[in-house]
Enzyme design. Sequence first.
Site, PDB file in Angstrom:
ATOM      1  N   HIS A 195      -6.279  -6.003   2.729  1.00 55.49           N
ATOM      2  CA  HIS A 195      -5.313  -4.939   2.970  1.00 55.49           C
ATOM      3  C   HIS A 195      -4.929  -4.907   4.439  1.00 55.49           C
ATOM      4  CE1 HIS A 195      -5.728  -2.774  -0.977  1.00 55.49           C
ATOM      5  NE2 HIS A 195      -6.684  -3.680  -1.046  1.00 55.49           N
ATOM      6  N   CYS A 240      -3.299  -2.705   5.917  1.00 51.42           N
ATOM      7  CA  CYS A 240      -3.478  -1.362   6.476  1.00 51.42           C
ATOM      8  C   CYS A 240      -4.865  -1.219   7.102  1.00 51.42           C
ATOM      9  CB  CYS A 240      -3.251  -0.286   5.424  1.00 51.42           C
ATOM     10  SG  CYS A 240      -4.314  -0.384   3.978  1.00 51.42           S
ATOM     11  N   GLN A 265      -4.873  -0.401  -4.995  1.00 48.14           N
ATOM     12  CA  GLN A 265      -5.447  -1.496  -5.779  1.00 48.14           C
ATOM     13  C   GLN A 265      -6.149  -0.997  -7.036  1.00 48.14           C
ATOM     14  OE1 GLN A 265      -7.486  -4.467  -3.460  1.00 48.14           O
ATOM     15  NE2 GLN A 265      -8.830  -4.995  -5.156  1.00 48.14           N
ATOM     16  N   CYS A 267       0.848  -1.190   0.000  1.00 49.07           N
ATOM     17  CA  CYS A 267       0.000   0.000   0.000  1.00 49.07           C
ATOM     18  C   CYS A 267       0.885   1.242   0.000  1.00 49.07           C
ATOM     19  CB  CYS A 267      -0.885  -0.038   1.251  1.00 49.07           C
ATOM     20  SG  CYS A 267      -1.672   1.523   1.651  1.00 49.07           S
ATOM     21  N   GLU A 268       0.652   2.121  -0.949  1.00 45.26           N
ATOM     22  CA  GLU A 268       1.483   3.314  -1.049  1.00 45.26           C
ATOM     23  C   GLU A 268       1.198   4.321   0.056  1.00 45.26           C
ATOM     24  OE1 GLU A 268      -0.751   6.218  -4.246  1.00 45.26           O
ATOM     25  OE2 GLU A 268       0.461   4.592  -5.050  1.00 45.26           O
ATOM     26  N   HIS A 269       0.110   4.129   0.793  1.00 41.59           N
ATOM     27  CA  HIS A 269      -0.218   5.059   1.876  1.00 41.59           C
ATOM     28  C   HIS A 269       0.418   4.675   3.208  1.00 41.59           C
ATOM     29  CE1 HIS A 269      -4.013   5.748  -0.697  1.00 41.59           C
ATOM     30  NE2 HIS A 269      -3.092   6.633  -1.003  1.00 41.59           N
ATOM     31  N   HIS A 270       0.612   3.371   3.437  1.00 39.90           N
ATOM     32  CA  HIS A 270       1.113   2.921   4.739  1.00 39.90           C
ATOM     33  C   HIS A 270       2.328   2.000   4.648  1.00 39.90           C
ATOM     34  CE1 HIS A 270      -3.252   3.770   5.288  1.00 39.90           C
ATOM     35  NE2 HIS A 270      -2.762   4.472   6.292  1.00 39.90           N
TER      36      HIS A 270
END
Length: 181
Positions: free
Chosen positions: A140, A142, A112, A71-74
């Site tokens: 996910h 996250c 995704q 995940c590019e956020h976490h």
Amino acid sequence: MKEYYEKIIEAIGENINRDGLKSTPKRAALAMKYFTQGYQQSLKKIVNGALFETDCDEMIIVRDIELYSLCEHHLVPFIGKCHVAYIPKNKIIGLSKIARIVDMFGRRLQVQENLTKQIAEAVFDVTGAIGVGVIIQAKHLCMMMRGVEKQNSVMTTSVMVGSFREDNRTRTEFLSFIKAS
């Protein structure tokens, strides 16, 4: 990258010199390079000319391709399966190349939704197919390990290109094959 992992481990209050952590920064750096190796890969090299003439014009589906991404956020994993279908137009692609395309884009920092689109567009562009459909179903971490901590949620995304988008019958056929387990 090793030095950054040392700083992270120290920042959380750990001792990087204790036995269990002495080599962790190096191992973590190597793991991150592996998890993101898709940045060093190209579609052309992945496909490697594995396109073959055919008169087949029926749907080809590869189901349940294992998928691992970050995940590019976490920067935590999401894990699932990818289903790819295409209707060839004079050319078919080597079977393993579809899984390799999924891996190439999956081994990058992702969401995704974008991953699904990148896979569909790559297969469409490389094969010159009449249409392509891609569905990803993933869990996910996250969402499972932090925040709302929902363990059983699965995110499903789909991208339909060409005849899969334009023809409801084609889309329905693809979806029926995916549901049939």
